[in-house]
Design a protein around this motif. Sequence first.
Motif, mmCIF file in Angstrom:
data_model
loop_
_atom_site.group_PDB
_atom_site.id
_atom_site.type_symbol
_atom_site.label_atom_id
_atom_site.label_comp_id
_atom_site.label_asym_id
_atom_site.label_seq_id
_atom_site.Cartn_x
_atom_site.Cartn_y
_atom_site.Cartn_z
ATOM 1 N N CYS A 110 -8.193 0.028 -5.013
ATOM 2 C CA CYS A 110 -7.358 -1.163 -5.275
ATOM 3 C C CYS A 110 -7.738 -1.581 -6.545
ATOM 4 O O CYS A 110 -8.273 -1.546 -6.949
ATOM 5 C CB CYS A 110 -7.800 -2.034 -3.746
ATOM 6 S SG CYS A 110 -7.190 -3.215 -3.487
ATOM 7 N N TYR A 143 -14.628 4.205 -2.859
ATOM 8 C CA TYR A 143 -13.958 3.514 -2.954
ATOM 9 C C TYR A 143 -14.038 3.122 -4.803
ATOM 10 O O TYR A 143 -15.661 3.296 -4.997
ATOM 11 C CB TYR A 143 -14.857 2.251 -2.357
ATOM 12 C CG TYR A 143 -14.807 2.371 -1.212
ATOM 13 C CD1 TYR A 143 -13.792 1.297 -0.231
ATOM 14 C CD2 TYR A 143 -15.249 2.546 -0.421
ATOM 15 C CE1 TYR A 143 -13.789 1.413 1.367
ATOM 16 C CE2 TYR A 143 -15.810 3.358 1.462
ATOM 17 C CZ TYR A 143 -14.771 2.086 1.572
ATOM 18 O OH TYR A 143 -14.631 2.189 3.494
ATOM 19 N N THR A 196 -10.085 6.296 -2.359
ATOM 20 C CA THR A 196 -9.218 4.841 -2.009
ATOM 21 C C THR A 196 -9.563 3.967 -3.560
ATOM 22 O O THR A 196 -10.180 3.448 -3.512
ATOM 23 C CB THR A 196 -9.518 4.331 -0.828
ATOM 24 O OG1 THR A 196 -8.832 3.537 -0.264
ATOM 25 C CG2 THR A 196 -11.047 3.722 -0.578
ATOM 26 N N THR A 242 -5.589 13.481 -3.456
ATOM 27 C CA THR A 242 -6.924 13.873 -2.184
ATOM 28 C C THR A 242 -7.054 15.430 -2.522
ATOM 29 O O THR A 242 -6.456 16.646 -3.137
ATOM 30 C CB THR A 242 -6.379 13.859 -0.952
ATOM 31 O OG1 THR A 242 -4.354 14.593 -0.796
ATOM 32 C CG2 THR A 242 -5.571 11.842 -0.391
ATOM 33 N N ARG A 297 0.996 -1.168 -0.212
ATOM 34 C CA ARG A 297 -0.467 0.210 0.021
ATOM 35 C C ARG A 297 0.989 1.126 -0.286
ATOM 36 O O ARG A 297 1.831 1.596 0.808
ATOM 37 C CB ARG A 297 -0.845 -0.150 1.488
ATOM 38 C CG ARG A 297 -1.617 -0.845 1.471
ATOM 39 C CD ARG A 297 -3.515 -0.704 2.230
ATOM 40 N NE ARG A 297 -4.114 -1.667 1.829
ATOM 41 C CZ ARG A 297 -4.880 -2.332 2.580
ATOM 42 N NH1 ARG A 297 -5.095 -2.086 3.561
ATOM 43 N NH2 ARG A 297 -6.160 -3.551 2.073
#
Lengths: 887, 315
Positions: free
Chosen positions: A883, A851, A881, A873, A671
Amino acid sequence: MKRKMVTTDGNGAAAHSAHATNEVIAIYPITPSSPMGEIADAKTAKGEPNIWGTVPSVTEMQSEAGAAGAVHGALAAGALTTTFTASQGLLLMIPNMYKIAGELLPTVFHITARSLACHALSIFGDHSDVMTCRETGFGMLCSCSVQEVMDFALISQQATLASRVPFMHFFDGFRTSHEEQKVEELTFDDMRAMIDDELVAQHRARALTPDRPVMGGTAQNPDVYFQGRETCNPFYLATPKIVEETMDKFAGIVGRQYKLFDYVGAPDAEKVIIMMGSGAETAHETVDYLNAKGAKVGLIKVRLYRPFSTKHFMAVLPKTVKKIAVLDRTKEPGALGEPLYLDIRTAVGEAMADGIAPFDKYPVIVGGRYGLGSKEFTPAMVKAVYDNLDAAKPKRGFTVGIVDDVTNTSLNVDDLFQIPSEGMYRAMFYGLGSDGTVGANRNSIKIIGELTDNYAQAYFVYDSRKAGTITVSHLRFGKKQIQRPYLINQADFVACHNPSFLEKYDMLSSARKGGTFLLTSFHGADKVWDTLPQEVQKQMIAKKLKFYVIDAISLAQEIGLGGRINVIIQTAFFKISNIVPLDKAVVAIKDAIRKTYGKRGEKVIEMNNAAVDKAVSRVYEVKVPAKVTSKTKMPPVVPADAPEFVRTVTAELMAMRGDSVPVSKFPVDGRFPVGTTQYEKRNIAVNIPVWQPELCLQCGMCSLVCPHATIRIKDYDPKSLQGAPEAFKSIDAKGKEFKGMKFTVQVAPEDCTGCGACVQTCPGAERGPDKQPTGRKAINLEMQEPIRERERKNYAFFLSIPNTDAVLFKANTVKGSQLIQPLFEYSGACAGCGETAYVKLLTQLFGDRAYIGNATGCSSIYGGNLPTTPYTTRKDGRGPTWCNSLF
Amino acid sequence: MGMRLTVDQFRQTALFLLDKVVETGCVDKALAAEIRAATLADDPEQVAIEAQRGRIEQLKKQCGKQGDCADCKQLLTVADYLVRKSVWAVGGDGWAYDIGYGGLDHVLASGKKVNVLVLDTEVYSNTGGQMSKSTPRAAVAKFAAAGKQAPKKDLGLLAMVYGSIYVAKVAMGANASQAVKAFAEAEAYTGPSLIIAYSHCINHGFNLTTGYEEQKKAVASGHWPLYRFDPRLKEQGKNPLQLDSKPPTIEFSEYAYNEDRYKSLKQSKPEVAAELMKLANRDAVERYVLMEQLAGLKCGQCQPGAAEPSPETKE
């Protein structure tokens, strides 16, 4: 019989043999195996037959799971069937692989062995994927070089028919799969002689058909499943001998002799390395070199890894051996060791117990990891592995090629250790992604391979980002076969295709003393010297480099080729290097142009031909002065006020020094901090948009369509203009909600890719006195370099102005959405990408609470590829966020 | 999907704890009531979200004061989930139409509040341009060197059939406000949403500077009809499908032959190309007409029995 020499990469070599010896091919794209499927599909589209005269059917499935399912069905129905894959794609095939093996269906899967997505995804090479499939019951045959790929693809095809054991034929992804080599092409006669048609007939005779029905794939109960599972043993026991005989048959027909385990080195070696894959080539060359200097070392190349034959292994292990290092290109966390190491330990132990080992004393055996994710594996690392064996207590479970300062597994490597390169010409080209460099270099080695008796090798390094990044081409030529599956670090010729690279990368450290440097520059031979940074000048003087300059970018624009300067540089290379007489080279380059661009039409061919002719006369030699005169230095990679992680880690990766960053610097779970593209000022645009306020409708379209979030708008309080740079543009805001406010459109000059989509879309056209559009708009493209500094200041000021207050506008309108800060910026997507504007819009509307699960594809690469990532941000620290999710 | 499940679970946990901390007296009752109301209202407007964030800050302050309250400590770890979260699955057509279709279908059918953005380049862009089920008929792609024979899969239509999924087809270059509106509506909708976004790509084989012009042509040819299917409209007795683009004004081929993916087949196999293009022209018109007919259906008065069974199947 004399065979044709061809220049091909591993994928081409595998596809050559596989397409010719199969009837059904089921495919699904995954890097780096996709070219095998593409070549097979193109052959079939052209109507090219296999060795029996029929054209194989090539079918794309919906996933690798689907491809493996189709293979299973086609095999069961009796066709000779193959597929190509890698990485998690191979893992999707596992359920069907068990079934294929369990049913003793003969097939060969050709695998470009690739890393698995774990803490991060990597498209590069290692053996993690194939090692995961050890239990499936597939045989495993490994090729080390491009020639071996073509040979083993054929050998495994015959071996599977003879043994009924299905095979994975694998080779190193993004090394062997993409390394271009001059190899001897197997003929259809060779293949017909190798493949036993009687075995093909037997395979067909076993097929499922309603004409002779049987039941396959029954469900079995505890009473019989186990016994049934053991029925295959005789087939696995027989396979090593079958592969050996097949290899001998191949030697009889073609002349190249392979063994299940090939030993090279001193017959009385005391130290032996055991490994497989392309790294064994590096080790081979190093062993020869070390032994010539008096060492007694050896190497075992494992060819047939499954079924593993202890008998054959023991037969090649010198009886003098005292110490063994086993190298695995995979990692199994928590295991006693990696797979090959464990197998060798077991093989030696069992051989000693059975009394068939050639020695009495159990040797020292250590295992280690190398080359994960295509980490370089060099002769210096091979030497480090032998040196480790000399230690009083050699490291076990070591790593080589990295610095592991956390669990201290890494071996020390002497970077100065090199194998000399007499009679070999080495060239490196630093190109810009999508400028055509790679394609041109691929043509170059074909030209050299075909017009001279030189062996040639080419390998291309690109990161997995899209256009606009650096690509480095590594080309070697020589009278001897080139056994170097690693990058060049001492080049005779270095070419830099973009002047901005000189400020970012220390490329001359890889030039040899007395070598040649070719620079693409806007400046002529008389002026160019003073434009080089001091660091570059110093190296050129110290290394006594010959220096040539060409203004390829202007020339390409003049001809209408845009940013594609590839054939210009290619021509300059042939002129300077003189490897092939220039007139012959020019003819060959033009031939290649016709082949490469034929599909694009005559005009493109003519433009490229013109580029060749003009390039010949526009290369100038520059006399290198004796003194450093430059006033500029290479700027720091990132600004001093960047976050610590960016300064100490990201910046190293950006400067291409990532190899030396130690383990301790990396996050343990993959991360990373967000918002790092802002520190990478790529300056890749030749032209950037410039705003003309009085024509502007203030609609926000330019900002909406911008793929890289490099053109932005704001409505703001006039007071914010205090302290604005002199050249900062501003105009009265339109619309009643912004009454009394100011409005600005500002471009991020160093992040813009110059695609021009904003200009194209801009509705603010200037009209002449006749009311007709003049062609000028509210934004127009201008050369970036002269205005870079000015606009950099303007952009910094623009960012410092507070964002437009959200209560003033509706977010669900074009303009409203663009007044919100994008939280996805300066990605590595292609210039003009049609996807990224949507992603950016998503982050503007919902980024502070979003997300994002991103399926693997372009969006996961421009969205999450190191060194820098685009999701960022707001001031309060909120932002998307993100992934990657595989499928 | 997993993210949504977690977010919903944490939100429930936080609401549960919110009651407890009011009971223990750690948190002001009125504040808790406001927070609960806002959480349940789940207003997607930015202003409402920022206001709730302000309340959560206060909540955290009040919880933080009570050093030894276990419930407060627990609540602090999940309090932020009382603010609306937006869950997105993003991917390309290779994922959405092919390898991930099974999973995508399941997520959309689940009724969960997951938004899906499909960046549709009609080809596997990342691996270098191989055919997907989104690739239109007549286009050349890798793995389809002879031109794609079958028509493009209509992912939007497949999703619409569920009736409970917000579905939009957008092309920013053809209609920017429709695209922005679709994003906002999709996210505001209480169930799953699917946005299929036309994305021009380097693999199409043309100068991307004019990418958004190409989008206009794709829409004008009927190949890429713009629409929004909003299940909420059904409640108002309206047809949930709104067609946002006009009937074709150009032939599909006029759009397609700007791009190498179609042109190259014309050069290598002109007869095959002509035949496929004829079918592709028809595909585009049929696609638009189908949407037009669906969007023209009168809803709110749906009655079975309108269609006659075919004579062969009549009992």
